[in-house]
Design a protein around this motif. Sequence first.
Motif, mmCIF file in Angstrom:
data_model
loop_
_atom_site.group_PDB
_atom_site.id
_atom_site.type_symbol
_atom_site.label_atom_id
_atom_site.label_comp_id
_atom_site.label_asym_id
_atom_site.label_seq_id
_atom_site.Cartn_x
_atom_site.Cartn_y
_atom_site.Cartn_z
ATOM 1 N N THR A 36 0.841 -1.201 0.000
ATOM 2 C CA THR A 36 0.000 0.000 0.000
ATOM 3 C C THR A 36 0.872 1.245 0.000
ATOM 4 N N ARG A 37 0.663 2.151 0.957
ATOM 5 C CA ARG A 37 1.428 3.409 0.961
ATOM 6 C C ARG A 37 2.924 3.132 0.944
ATOM 7 N N GLY A 38 3.639 3.839 0.107
ATOM 8 C CA GLY A 38 5.088 3.624 0.027
ATOM 9 C C GLY A 38 5.459 2.569 -1.000
ATOM 10 N N GLY A 39 4.463 1.793 -1.448
ATOM 11 C CA GLY A 39 4.654 0.885 -2.567
ATOM 12 C C GLY A 39 5.580 -0.291 -2.292
ATOM 13 N N LEU A 40 6.003 -0.911 -3.390
ATOM 14 C CA LEU A 40 6.838 -2.109 -3.342
ATOM 15 C C LEU A 40 8.120 -1.890 -2.538
ATOM 16 N N VAL A 41 8.770 -0.750 -2.776
ATOM 17 C CA VAL A 41 10.089 -0.554 -2.170
ATOM 18 C C VAL A 41 9.980 -0.490 -0.644
ATOM 19 N N THR A 42 8.896 0.081 -0.153
ATOM 20 C CA THR A 42 8.727 0.178 1.296
ATOM 21 C C THR A 42 8.558 -1.210 1.910
ATOM 22 N N VAL A 43 7.746 -2.057 1.283
ATOM 23 C CA VAL A 43 7.569 -3.429 1.778
ATOM 24 C C VAL A 43 8.919 -4.143 1.807
ATOM 25 N N LEU A 44 9.656 -4.041 0.715
ATOM 26 C CA LEU A 44 10.917 -4.789 0.633
ATOM 27 C C LEU A 44 11.927 -4.270 1.655
ATOM 28 N N ASN A 45 11.938 -2.957 1.891
ATOM 29 C CA ASN A 45 12.860 -2.432 2.905
ATOM 30 C C ASN A 45 12.469 -2.909 4.301
ATOM 31 N N GLU A 46 11.168 -2.999 4.560
ATOM 32 C CA GLU A 46 10.736 -3.529 5.866
ATOM 33 C C GLU A 46 11.194 -4.985 6.023
ATOM 34 N N TRP A 47 11.106 -5.733 4.946
ATOM 35 C CA TRP A 47 11.566 -7.122 5.005
ATOM 36 C C TRP A 47 13.079 -7.176 5.199
ATOM 37 N N ALA A 48 13.799 -6.301 4.501
ATOM 38 C CA ALA A 48 15.264 -6.315 4.592
ATOM 39 C C ALA A 48 15.723 -5.993 6.013
ATOM 40 N N GLU A 49 14.924 -5.196 6.717
ATOM 41 C CA GLU A 49 15.278 -4.854 8.107
ATOM 42 C C GLU A 49 15.362 -6.090 8.999
ATOM 43 N N SER A 50 14.715 -7.187 8.578
ATOM 44 C CA SER A 50 14.789 -8.416 9.378
ATOM 45 C C SER A 50 16.141 -9.099 9.233
ATOM 46 N N GLY A 51 17.035 -8.541 8.375
ATOM 47 C CA GLY A 51 18.398 -9.058 8.315
ATOM 48 C C GLY A 51 18.755 -9.801 7.038
ATOM 49 N N VAL A 52 17.822 -9.841 6.070
ATOM 50 C CA VAL A 52 18.156 -10.477 4.796
ATOM 51 C C VAL A 52 18.490 -9.402 3.764
ATOM 52 N N GLY A 53 19.072 -9.823 2.646
ATOM 53 C CA GLY A 53 19.259 -8.923 1.506
ATOM 54 C C GLY A 53 18.209 -9.237 0.464
ATOM 55 N N ILE A 54 17.915 -8.259 -0.385
ATOM 56 C CA ILE A 54 16.895 -8.466 -1.415
ATOM 57 C C ILE A 54 17.416 -7.918 -2.734
ATOM 58 N N THR A 55 17.264 -8.705 -3.801
ATOM 59 C CA THR A 55 17.638 -8.242 -5.137
ATOM 60 C C THR A 55 16.422 -8.376 -6.048
ATOM 61 N N ILE A 56 16.094 -7.304 -6.761
ATOM 62 C CA ILE A 56 15.009 -7.406 -7.739
ATOM 63 C C ILE A 56 15.504 -6.910 -9.096
ATOM 64 N N GLN A 57 14.839 -7.384 -10.157
ATOM 65 C CA GLN A 57 15.233 -7.017 -11.523
ATOM 66 C C GLN A 57 14.252 -5.987 -12.070
ATOM 67 N N GLU A 58 14.791 -4.850 -12.478
ATOM 68 C CA GLU A 58 13.949 -3.769 -12.975
ATOM 69 C C GLU A 58 13.033 -4.227 -14.114
ATOM 70 N N THR A 59 13.569 -5.017 -15.033
ATOM 71 C CA THR A 59 12.771 -5.388 -16.214
ATOM 72 C C THR A 59 11.680 -6.400 -15.878
ATOM 73 N N ALA A 60 11.780 -7.045 -14.701
ATOM 74 C CA ALA A 60 10.790 -8.072 -14.357
ATOM 75 C C ALA A 60 9.558 -7.492 -13.677
ATOM 76 N N ILE A 61 9.634 -6.232 -13.257
ATOM 77 C CA ILE A 61 8.555 -5.654 -12.456
ATOM 78 C C ILE A 61 7.441 -5.145 -13.360
ATOM 79 N N PRO A 62 6.222 -5.677 -13.210
ATOM 80 C CA PRO A 62 5.151 -5.245 -14.115
ATOM 81 C C PRO A 62 4.629 -3.845 -13.773
ATOM 82 N N VAL A 63 4.690 -2.937 -14.744
ATOM 83 C CA VAL A 63 4.164 -1.578 -14.582
ATOM 84 C C VAL A 63 3.425 -1.231 -15.877
#
Lengths: 336, 366
Positions: free
Chosen positions: A222-249
Amino acid sequence: MSNQILLSHGSGGLLSHELVRDIFIRHFDNPTLSAEGDSALLPALPAGRLALTTDSYVVQPLEFPGGDIGKLAVCGTVNDLAVAGAAPHYLTAGFILEEGLSLDLLERVVISMAATARAANVQIVTGDTKVVERGAADGLFINTAGLGVVPPGLALSPAQLEPGDVLLVNGTLGDHGMAVMMQREELAFTSTLKSDCAPLNGLIAALLAAAPGAVHCLRDATRGGLVTVLNEWAESGVGITIQETAIPVRDAVRAISELLGLDPLYAANEGKFVAAVAPEAAERALRALRAQPLGREAAIIGRITAKHAGRVVLETPYGAQRILQMLTGAPLPRIC
Amino acid sequence: MKYIDEFRNPQLATRLVAQIRREATRPVRLMEFCGGHTHAIFRFGLRQLLAGKVVLSSGPGCPVCVTAAADLDHAIALAGVPGVLLTTFGDMLRVPGSRGTLQDARAQGADVRLVYSPLDALKIARQHPQREVVFLGVGFETTAPGIAATLVQAQQESLTNFSVLSLHKLTPPAMRAILDAGEVALDGIIGPGHVSVITGSQAWQFLPRDYAIPCAVAGFEPLDLLSAISALVQASVTQTPTVTNSYGRSVRPAGNLVAQQLLERVFDVVPATWRGFGEIPASGLQLRAAFAAHDAALRFPLALTPVAEPPGCRCGEILRGVIQPPACGLFGRGCTPRHPIGPCMVSAEGACAAYFKYGIGVELKT
């Protein structure tokens, strides 16, 4: 009956009574609410942990392409339960009405809430109405709370994320944020863009059934979009990699973003979630999502990694990597 | 998407990167004048792709950032004048003057409204004839013509309750000021794209002529920037400084003559104070006497006091390209987009905001 909300609609007298009966009880239409008790008396719920959530909705404009504040108030709370792994059962609804609000508009919003609740298979079982003087609220505010049950054995949380987990989204990103902004800012161009506002519990149930035990974490973007969710997840101590071309927009969202200098990956969604799924179940999960109307444009967008713990990294199509940071402050269109 | 995808073609980008890396026989030091370029360079990861061969530093091309703190104080004071309704672009709301921001003023009751176009401010003036509607005119050659057109319109309609506080600035004099100061060694300049649409690429001829430095005007897509960088690397290595137009689909050599005439009609060129530079001769735009009725600086004469920069803030050096943002002690510590101390951390075009947003200065543990 006057066609607008008056202070006496909130006085507890005859007008209040008529409002509750003719609008809320009539459209929400279930025996628990119709009993008009001080509390909703509910049957015992199935076994499992109870999930309880609440959220307030203050969106402007109250009606926008693809939805309205009422649909949003049901979807938002249903989706908060669904991404916790809970099957939503009951909602409450509190309304703060500004003196002068159009009764027709209120009724449209309530009809929309009722239709959305039916689509999500939940009941609105208790509620409250307050009327405030003109100027003390912006037309209509809605609060909903939701009660659901997480089946035994299911525990979704960022703590379950593991390196190798595959990240999926159920469709195009940024539709809601851009659609609402187009309306709100009276920008001098038009588009057919609609909010993606939708209840996701059915789709999430299908995902959990298709990949039992393999879904590690879910979150609605929701608010803050995909990047906010992923940053919240990363705070748990994992790293996250996403591919720009794979993201549907959608092209329309891309075009508006380019024109205004905004980033769809930070734009709000109201019918999209991110799922982290064990790698062996990823293809199955993707097929299950794509088989549903709300998941037709689902895509695998990246992975959880043991590298760069705490960071979300975007791989660009040019072979470069960049960090996606949490959003700070409201995104503003650029000057030149 | 038309006009986007063809300028983001990854195969062509990869070939251009390889070509630049081959041709840069020594590290080439370039400045991108424009904040929009800084953002695009980070967004597409170009710095990383050219590392070791091309050193890119950010210039002063952020209109919000170069607005002097005293001018901001003026705007904030204006917003507090009874009856005034101040309209501005979004970026200006959060820029700190010496005593808070326009956002603070708004929270304290000033009527400050965001607009996307000065014409929207004119609309507000028509709707509120009893209010004094002031537009805060901030920007370079890019935005000034739109404001000039708005002023002509206001004059034609005799909208006496509409005025502009003109803080507009011209970019070539700032480029000269950087080179004259001799604080940074540069092998080439990436010329601003949108500014050059108005001024024309010819406006940068003084760079090869007076300073023997090549300039390439660039657009904002990866292929635009890479072809400009490629032209600059070639010019630098072969020591043949020229002006190259790498943004031919938008920029003409002579620029937009209609816009230039409009600027000429509405504005006088005057000295202006730039944050980080001090006064630069012939670098500001002031309303001509014929438009005095719409000049907020004349209509609301407020006493201005010069103000010092916040302690520790190095925005001035960053705007002059002398240091890059991570070299500032406040960067990412005391100063973040959430709690900006200097203007470069506020604006979407500010170098500090770009560095912070794209995590530059952050080490990736692998």
